[in-house]
Design a protein around this motif. Structure first.
Motif, PDB file in Angstrom:
ATOM      1  N   MET A   1      10.604  -1.543 -55.843  1.00 58.92           N
ATOM      2  CA  MET A   1      10.570  -2.545 -54.764  1.00 58.92           C
ATOM      3  C   MET A   1      11.997  -2.886 -54.320  1.00 58.92           C
ATOM      4  N   SER A   2      12.162  -3.013 -53.031  1.00 57.89           N
ATOM      5  CA  SER A   2      13.499  -3.313 -52.506  1.00 57.89           C
ATOM      6  C   SER A   2      13.877  -4.776 -52.765  1.00 57.89           C
ATOM      7  N   ASP A   3      15.177  -5.031 -52.812  1.00 59.38           N
ATOM      8  CA  ASP A   3      15.648  -6.402 -52.962  1.00 59.38           C
ATOM      9  C   ASP A   3      15.573  -7.158 -51.639  1.00 59.38           C
ATOM     10  N   PHE A   4      15.372  -6.408 -50.586  1.00 66.45           N
ATOM     11  CA  PHE A   4      15.392  -7.037 -49.270  1.00 66.45           C
ATOM     12  C   PHE A   4      14.005  -7.050 -48.636  1.00 66.45           C
ATOM     13  N   ALA A   5      13.736  -8.096 -47.891  1.00 70.36           N
ATOM     14  CA  ALA A   5      12.467  -8.170 -47.174  1.00 70.36           C
ATOM     15  C   ALA A   5      12.497  -7.200 -46.003  1.00 70.36           C
ATOM     16  N   ILE A   6      13.624  -7.240 -45.296  1.00 71.33           N
ATOM     17  CA  ILE A   6      13.773  -6.349 -44.144  1.00 71.33           C
ATOM     18  C   ILE A   6      15.139  -5.686 -44.220  1.00 71.33           C
ATOM     19  N   LEU A  26      21.114  -4.145 -40.800  1.00 67.34           N
ATOM     20  CA  LEU A  26      20.887  -5.548 -41.161  1.00 67.34           C
ATOM     21  C   LEU A  26      20.093  -5.604 -42.454  1.00 67.34           C
ATOM     22  N   LYS A  27      20.432  -6.572 -43.289  1.00 67.64           N
ATOM     23  CA  LYS A  27      19.651  -6.776 -44.512  1.00 67.64           C
ATOM     24  C   LYS A  27      19.214  -8.236 -44.584  1.00 67.64           C
ATOM     25  N   VAL A  28      17.913  -8.440 -44.676  1.00 69.62           N
ATOM     26  CA  VAL A  28      17.395  -9.808 -44.790  1.00 69.62           C
ATOM     27  C   VAL A  28      16.862 -10.000 -46.212  1.00 69.62           C
ATOM     28  N   PRO A  29      17.486 -10.899 -47.000  1.00 66.53           N
ATOM     29  CA  PRO A  29      16.996 -11.118 -48.363  1.00 66.53           C
ATOM     30  C   PRO A  29      15.603 -11.744 -48.359  1.00 66.53           C
ATOM     31  N   LYS A  30      14.966 -11.699 -49.516  1.00 67.22           N
ATOM     32  CA  LYS A  30      13.612 -12.275 -49.614  1.00 67.22           C
ATOM     33  C   LYS A  30      13.664 -13.799 -49.746  1.00 67.22           C
ATOM     34  N   ASN A  31      12.587 -14.410 -49.294  1.00 66.18           N
ATOM     35  CA  ASN A  31      12.407 -15.857 -49.445  1.00 66.18           C
ATOM     36  C   ASN A  31      13.546 -16.693 -48.877  1.00 66.18           C
ATOM     37  N   VAL A  63      12.452   3.670 -30.186  1.00 66.58           N
ATOM     38  CA  VAL A  63      13.182   3.196 -31.363  1.00 66.58           C
ATOM     39  C   VAL A  63      13.798   4.371 -32.107  1.00 66.58           C
ATOM     40  N   GLU A  64      15.057   4.245 -32.462  1.00 72.49           N
ATOM     41  CA  GLU A  64      15.730   5.229 -33.324  1.00 72.49           C
ATOM     42  C   GLU A  64      16.234   4.536 -34.570  1.00 72.49           C
ATOM     43  N   GLY A  65      16.283   5.255 -35.662  1.00 74.20           N
ATOM     44  CA  GLY A  65      16.758   4.647 -36.905  1.00 74.20           C
ATOM     45  C   GLY A  65      15.601   4.168 -37.752  1.00 74.20           C
ATOM     46  N   GLU A  66      15.895   3.364 -38.743  1.00 74.35           N
ATOM     47  CA  GLU A  66      14.851   2.947 -39.671  1.00 74.35           C
ATOM     48  C   GLU A  66      14.715   1.433 -39.738  1.00 74.35           C
ATOM     49  N   VAL A  67      13.479   1.004 -39.936  1.00 70.25           N
ATOM     50  CA  VAL A  67      13.216  -0.398 -40.283  1.00 70.25           C
ATOM     51  C   VAL A  67      12.437  -0.389 -41.582  1.00 70.25           C
ATOM     52  N   LEU A  68      13.049  -0.907 -42.629  1.00 71.90           N
ATOM     53  CA  LEU A  68      12.373  -0.939 -43.930  1.00 71.90           C
ATOM     54  C   LEU A  68      11.820  -2.336 -44.187  1.00 71.90           C
ATOM     55  N   ILE A  69      10.502  -2.396 -44.352  1.00 74.88           N
ATOM     56  CA  ILE A  69       9.880  -3.665 -44.725  1.00 74.88           C
ATOM     57  C   ILE A  69       9.542  -3.556 -46.202  1.00 74.88           C
ATOM     58  N   LEU A  70      10.146  -4.405 -46.997  1.00 74.17           N
ATOM     59  CA  LEU A  70       9.967  -4.362 -48.449  1.00 74.17           C
ATOM     60  C   LEU A  70      10.191  -2.940 -48.974  1.00 74.17           C
ATOM     61  N   GLY A  71      11.195  -2.302 -48.418  1.00 76.68           N
ATOM     62  CA  GLY A  71      11.607  -0.990 -48.911  1.00 76.68           C
ATOM     63  C   GLY A  71      10.926   0.191 -48.254  1.00 76.68           C
ATOM     64  N   LYS A  72       9.939  -0.056 -47.394  1.00 76.68           N
ATOM     65  CA  LYS A  72       9.193   1.060 -46.818  1.00 76.68           C
ATOM     66  C   LYS A  72       9.455   1.183 -45.311  1.00 76.68           C
ATOM     67  N   ASN A  73       9.810   2.390 -44.883  1.00 70.54           N
ATOM     68  CA  ASN A  73      10.118   2.594 -43.468  1.00 70.54           C
ATOM     69  C   ASN A  73       8.853   2.488 -42.621  1.00 70.54           C
ATOM     70  N   VAL A  74       8.820   1.485 -41.748  1.00 68.55           N
ATOM     71  CA  VAL A  74       7.604   1.282 -40.952  1.00 68.55           C
ATOM     72  C   VAL A  74       7.482   2.296 -39.814  1.00 68.55           C
ATOM     73  N   TYR A  75       8.559   3.014 -39.553  1.00 69.77           N
ATOM     74  CA  TYR A  75       8.484   4.062 -38.525  1.00 69.77           C
ATOM     75  C   TYR A  75       8.289   5.440 -39.157  1.00 69.77           C
ATOM     76  N   GLY A  76       7.963   5.455 -40.448  1.00 65.53           N
ATOM     77  CA  GLY A  76       7.731   6.723 -41.136  1.00 65.53           C
ATOM     78  C   GLY A  76       6.435   7.368 -40.679  1.00 65.53           C
ATOM     79  N   ASN A  77       6.265   8.634 -41.046  1.00 63.55           N
ATOM     80  CA  ASN A  77       5.046   9.356 -40.654  1.00 63.55           C
ATOM     81  C   ASN A  77       3.814   8.742 -41.291  1.00 63.55           C
ATOM     82  N   GLY A  78       2.786   8.612 -40.476  1.00 59.80           N
ATOM     83  CA  GLY A  78       1.500   8.178 -41.014  1.00 59.80           C
ATOM     84  C   GLY A  78       1.391   6.691 -41.289  1.00 59.80           C
TER      85      GLY A  78
END
Lengths: 254, 216
Positions: A1-6, A26-31, A63-78
């Motif tokens: 699990m990532s340390d960051f929310a986003i 950008l890194k957004v910490p949790k909580n 959109v280009e690049g990555e957005v990771l929500i809780l460590g997972k790229n939301v623009y990933g395949n599937g």
């Protein structure tokens, strides 16, 4: 699990030919409450809408690049955008409860549509829970069957927040949630943010530096599509590192 | 809206500088009155007391109003924080001037011992520090504050040397005790004024850079 929310990596967003977001890491910490501030047209709302893939409802957006929500790229395949939006709730500038649904159903609808509850009892419980979380329960418990038209602007906005919370998201995105709410309603929503960050990560877009100062733990200052400075709120407002941030918070930059 | 804040802030800053010159004048003239045994000048210094207090109150009121009306941020906020502290230090300095002026009246009847030891020299140095702090505040130029720590060390050394010298005169002749005890007190007041100048320098440093720096 990532340390960051986003987390975003080299995020670029285009509308047609125009580059709106110009490479943001950008890194957004949790909580925490993370405020994105900047003058009108700097790309705050666009960036926010990239986090839950709401942006792609606009055909011109790319959109280009990555957005990771809780460590997972939301623009990933599937990845299904609907699943992303369950995790990442959103509240808009104009309070937009469904006018033809009762207060109760406004909160219940997401749960029903997504088959997230098994019984009427469970549904009742979750609706009450969400309304309590949004500090609205005491004000509406006697009139759950009324339509939202009977609510004040601030109450409507809290109803929308309850609707988002009912789905138990991990992250809540808010796009100027108090822009159309009176000062008392604004204060209630700001207090609510303070409570909610114990369990959720909140990203708040605001064009009002004072609001960012009041409610957020971290601030990102966005200017012309670039992230100029990110830091602890108290540092940004006491001694910003970047000259543009200084100009913005002292009101010289408009 | 914010341009008005900056306009208002400029005006308040000017008032602080004006208050600063009054406080420094009070200190400087009190020692002049002491040196020249000029009771009239000493009275003039004492009479400035209320003007100084009024400026202190007025500036505080205006600075607080700016906070209430404009919610200043970043450098604007630091400037107001600096102003609120500075006026307290300046009030202390001016009031030490008043205290010295009262002593000047008391000591005007007989000649001074050892030409007032090193009090006039010490006063020059302290007033120069206050001047430099005010200039640094006005021009937002911290280079004027760089050597404040060394300058303060000199002031401390002078105070101690005056103290020892006064003890010597007191031991030589008990008739010198009252006068020399006053000299030692005045040296102590002047040393405190230099400390206040250093505290002002710290706040000005903070105002300009956002960093807190201790001047020891």
């Amino acid at each position: 699990m990532s340390d960051f929310a986003i987390e975003t990596k080299k995020l670029r967003i285009y509308y047609g030919e125009n580059e709106i977001i110009k490479g943001i890491d950008l890194k957004v910490p949790k909580n925490v409450v993370f405020a994105l501030m900047g003058p009108s047209g700097c790309g705050k709302s666009t960036l926010l809408r990239a986090f839950n893939r709401l942006l792609e409802l606009n055909k011109e957006a790319r959109v280009e690049g990555e957005v990771l929500i809780l460590g997972k790229n939301v623009y990933g395949n599937g990845v299904n955008p609907i699943d992303v939006r369950k995790q990442v709730g959103m509240v808009f500038q104009y309070p937009n409860p469904f006018p033809h649904l009762s207060i109760y159903d406004n909160v219940a609808i997401g749960l029903k549509l997504n088959h997230l509850v098994k019984s009427k009892e469970e549904l009742d419980e979750r609706v009450k829970w969400a309304l309590e979380k949004a500090f609205l329960w005491d004000e509406v418990k006697g009139r759950l069957d009324d339509y939202p038209a009977s609510l004040s602007g601030g109450q409507k906005q809290r109803l929308v927040i309850a609707r988002a919370l009912a789905l138990k998201p991990k992250i809540l995105l808010m796009d100027e949630p108090t822009a159309n709410v009176d000062p008392i309603g604004t204060r209630k929503i700001e207090e609510l943010l303070f409570e909610l960050k114990r369990e959720y990560t909140i990203v708040l877009v605001t064009h009002e530096p004072m609001q960012a100062a009041r409610v957020s733990d971290y601030v990102g200052f966005l200017y012309l599509g670039k992230l100029v400075e990110v830091g602890l709120t108290r540092e940004i407002f006491e001694k910003p590192k970047h000259e543009l941030t200084e100009k913005y918070v002292t009101g010289v930059l408009v | 809206m914010t341009d008005r804040l900056h306009e208002e802030l400029k005006k308040v800053k000017k008032k602080v500088i004006k208050m600063g010159s009054l406080a420094k004048e009070m200190l400087y003239k009190s020692v002049e009155a002491l040196k020249n045994q000029d009771v009239k000048l000493a009275d003039e210094v004492v009479s400035k007391k209320s003007e100084l207090a009024e400026m202190d109150e007025k500036i505080e009121e205006e600075a607080l109003q700016l906070i209430a009306l404009y919610q200043p941020m970043a450098k604007d906020m630091r400037t107001i924080a600096c102003i609120l502290k500075m006026i307290t230090y300046l009030t202390r300095i001016g009031r030490y001037g008043k205290d010295i002026a009262n002593v000047a009246k008391e000591l005007a009847d007989k000649p001074h011992i050892a030409k007032l030891v090193e009090i006039p020299y010490m006063t020059e140095l302290v007033c120069k520090m206050i001047d430099d702090a005010l200039k640094a505040f006005e021009m937002e130029n911290i280079s004027l504050l760089e050597d404040f720590s060394e300058r303060d060390d000199t002031i401390d050394a002078l105070r101690y040397s005056i103290f020892r010298e006064c003890i010597t005169y007191m031991m030589e002749n008990p008739a010198n005790i009252k006068r020399c005890a006053h000299y030692a007190m005045i040296a102590r007041y002047l040393e405190r004024c230099a400390d206040h100048a250093c505290k002002m320098a710290e706040k000005i440093y903070y105002m300009v850079t956002g960093e807190r720096k201790e001047i020891k």
